[in-house]
Design a protein around this motif. Structure first.
Motif, short mmCIF file in Angstrom:
data_model
loop_
_atom_site.label_atom_id
_atom_site.label_comp_id
_atom_site.label_asym_id
_atom_site.label_seq_id
_atom_site.Cartn_x
_atom_site.Cartn_y
_atom_site.Cartn_z
N GLY A 30 0.85 -1.18 0.00
CA GLY A 30 0.00 0.00 0.00
C GLY A 30 0.89 1.23 0.00
N HIS A 31 0.63 2.17 0.91
CA HIS A 31 1.50 3.29 1.25
C HIS A 31 1.46 4.46 0.27
CE1 HIS A 31 4.59 5.39 3.41
NE2 HIS A 31 5.50 5.26 2.46
N THR A 32 1.47 4.19 -1.03
CA THR A 32 1.50 5.27 -2.02
C THR A 32 0.22 5.23 -2.85
OG1 THR A 32 3.92 5.17 -2.15
CG2 THR A 32 2.75 6.28 -3.95
N PRO A 33 -0.65 6.24 -2.70
CA PRO A 33 -1.93 6.19 -3.42
C PRO A 33 -1.77 6.43 -4.91
CG PRO A 33 -1.70 8.27 -2.24
CD PRO A 33 -0.55 7.42 -1.82
N GLY A 34 -2.65 5.82 -5.65
CA GLY A 34 -2.72 6.00 -7.10
C GLY A 34 -4.15 5.85 -7.56
N PRO A 35 -4.44 6.12 -8.82
CA PRO A 35 -5.82 6.10 -9.30
C PRO A 35 -6.41 4.71 -9.50
CG PRO A 35 -4.32 6.64 -11.09
CD PRO A 35 -3.49 6.61 -9.83
N TYR A 36 -5.56 3.67 -9.47
CA TYR A 36 -6.03 2.30 -9.66
C TYR A 36 -4.94 1.35 -9.14
CZ TYR A 36 -3.25 3.39 -13.79
OH TYR A 36 -2.26 3.85 -14.62
N VAL A 37 -5.28 0.08 -8.98
CA VAL A 37 -4.29 -0.93 -8.60
C VAL A 37 -3.33 -1.08 -9.78
CG1 VAL A 37 -3.91 -3.36 -8.03
CG2 VAL A 37 -5.85 -2.12 -7.03
N ARG A 38 -2.03 -0.95 -9.53
CA ARG A 38 -1.08 -0.97 -10.62
C ARG A 38 0.12 -1.86 -10.27
NH1 ARG A 38 -1.70 2.52 -6.48
NH2 ARG A 38 0.06 3.88 -6.09
N ARG A 39 0.83 -2.26 -11.32
CA ARG A 39 1.95 -3.18 -11.17
C ARG A 39 3.23 -2.52 -11.66
NH1 ARG A 39 2.74 -8.64 -10.90
NH2 ARG A 39 0.50 -9.04 -10.98
N LEU A 40 4.31 -2.71 -10.89
CA LEU A 40 5.64 -2.29 -11.28
C LEU A 40 6.54 -3.50 -11.16
CD1 LEU A 40 7.57 0.05 -12.06
CD2 LEU A 40 7.91 0.44 -9.61
N GLY A 41 6.77 -4.19 -12.27
CA GLY A 41 7.52 -5.44 -12.22
C GLY A 41 6.79 -6.46 -11.36
N GLN A 42 7.45 -6.93 -10.30
CA GLN A 42 6.82 -7.88 -9.38
C GLN A 42 6.25 -7.20 -8.14
OE1 GLN A 42 8.49 -11.98 -9.03
NE2 GLN A 42 10.30 -11.09 -10.00
N ILE A 43 6.04 -5.90 -8.20
CA ILE A 43 5.41 -5.17 -7.11
C ILE A 43 4.01 -4.76 -7.54
CG2 ILE A 43 5.55 -3.11 -5.66
CD1 ILE A 43 8.59 -3.09 -6.21
N VAL A 44 3.02 -5.03 -6.69
CA VAL A 44 1.64 -4.62 -6.94
C VAL A 44 1.24 -3.59 -5.90
CG1 VAL A 44 -0.77 -5.36 -7.14
CG2 VAL A 44 1.07 -6.85 -7.95
N MET A 45 0.75 -2.44 -6.33
CA MET A 45 0.41 -1.34 -5.44
C MET A 45 -1.11 -1.23 -5.33
SD MET A 45 3.12 1.48 -6.83
CE MET A 45 4.87 1.11 -6.92
N VAL A 46 -1.64 -1.38 -4.10
CA VAL A 46 -3.09 -1.49 -3.93
C VAL A 46 -3.73 -0.30 -3.23
CG1 VAL A 46 -3.06 -4.01 -3.97
CG2 VAL A 46 -2.82 -2.83 -1.78
N ASP A 47 -2.95 0.73 -2.88
CA ASP A 47 -3.54 1.92 -2.26
C ASP A 47 -4.13 2.80 -3.37
OD1 ASP A 47 -4.26 4.18 -0.87
OD2 ASP A 47 -2.24 4.69 -0.19
N THR A 48 -5.44 2.94 -3.40
CA THR A 48 -6.10 3.74 -4.43
C THR A 48 -6.79 4.97 -3.83
OG1 THR A 48 -7.94 2.14 -4.38
CG2 THR A 48 -6.33 1.91 -6.14
N GLY A 49 -6.24 5.48 -2.73
CA GLY A 49 -6.61 6.79 -2.23
C GLY A 49 -8.02 6.93 -1.71
N ALA A 50 -8.50 5.97 -0.93
CA ALA A 50 -9.88 6.01 -0.43
C ALA A 50 -10.18 7.29 0.34
CB ALA A 50 -10.16 4.79 0.45
N CYS A 51 -9.23 7.77 1.12
CA CYS A 51 -9.49 8.94 1.95
C CYS A 51 -9.35 10.25 1.19
CB CYS A 51 -8.59 8.96 3.18
SG CYS A 51 -6.84 9.24 2.83
#
Length: 234
Positions: free
Chosen positions: A175-196
């Motif tokens: 999580g940790h870094t918000p973005g507009p959608y769930v996104r992938r960077l190589g083998q890292i998946v980022m799931v913070d989509t800025g709910a707050c």
């Protein structure tokens, strides 16, 4: 294509144990006091699957106490694991220093203001003992990533981990870094989509790659999502 490594354990701060093979997992991004969104998202996920709250359940949003109670109820029922984020770690560290007069970081904490000192002290031990990682075959969830100098958990890291990760833990869901959608960077998946921030609260299934999302706070309640996103990026 996701690479599945031959490893079958759950990594916690304590001993490693074998996860169930009969259910899927859903890693949920930073909730940040959005209790209504958490309720809606949990209702959309299969009742037999395990949930992994990827840290930063507290702070920022308007429903912090109810969010914490919902999250802890899921933990106590065996439905979920709540991972430690930098906001949980920072609150515990500040509480260890005394009250808000002794440690001014508490005066700036949304959680401290909404719960008050007595209720924060009730939660202090629980938050201190939250695990930092949870995983299954071929994947691992943690709040922000790992320090590439030591490959130890780092609850606040961003770019240094993104650039250096070599796949040693399989797919890492953060999580940790918000973005507009769930996104992938190589083998890292980022799931913070800025709910707050007027974005969404999202969950990602590492076994299937599926994503489920629900609306977060209404846009404008806590500032522009795009402005908040820019402030989080290095």
């Amino acid at each position: 294509k996701r690479t599945v490594i031959g490893r079958d354990w759950i990594q916690r701060d304590g001993p490693m144990t074998s996860p169930s093979r009969t259910c899927h997992h859903w890693v949920i991004g930073d909730v940040h006091g959005c209790a209504d969104s958490l309720e809606r998202l949990v209702a959309r996920l299969p009742s037999g699957d395990r949930l992994v709250l990827c840290g930063d359940v507290i702070n920022r949003g308007p429903q912090i106490r109810r969010t914490m109670e919902l999250a802890w109820g899921l933990v106590e029922s065996g439905r979920a694991v709540w991972l430690k984020g930098n906001h949980e770690a920072d609150l515990v560290a500040a509480l260890n220093q005394g009250d808000w007069i002794a440690h001014r970081a508490l005066a700036g904490s949304d959680t401290y203001r909404q719960l008050g000192d007595r209720h924060c002290r009730i939660w202090q031990e629980r938050l201190a003992q939250l695990p930092c990682t949870y995983g299954g075959p071929g994947w691992l969830a943690t709040h922000a990533g790992f320090d590439p100098a030591s490959w130890q958990v780092d609850l606040s890291i961003r770019m240094a981990f993104w650039q250096a990760y070599d796949g040693r833990f399989g797919e890492v869901v953060i999580g940790h870094t918000p973005g507009p959608y769930v996104r992938r960077l190589g083998q890292i998946v980022m799931v913070d989509t800025g709910a707050c921030y007027g974005g969404e609260l999202s969950a990602y299934c590492p076994e299937t790659g599926a994503v489920r999302s629900v609306p977060g706070l209404q846009q404008g309640q806590f500032g522009s999502f795009s402005q908040q996103l820019q402030s989080c990026l290095p």
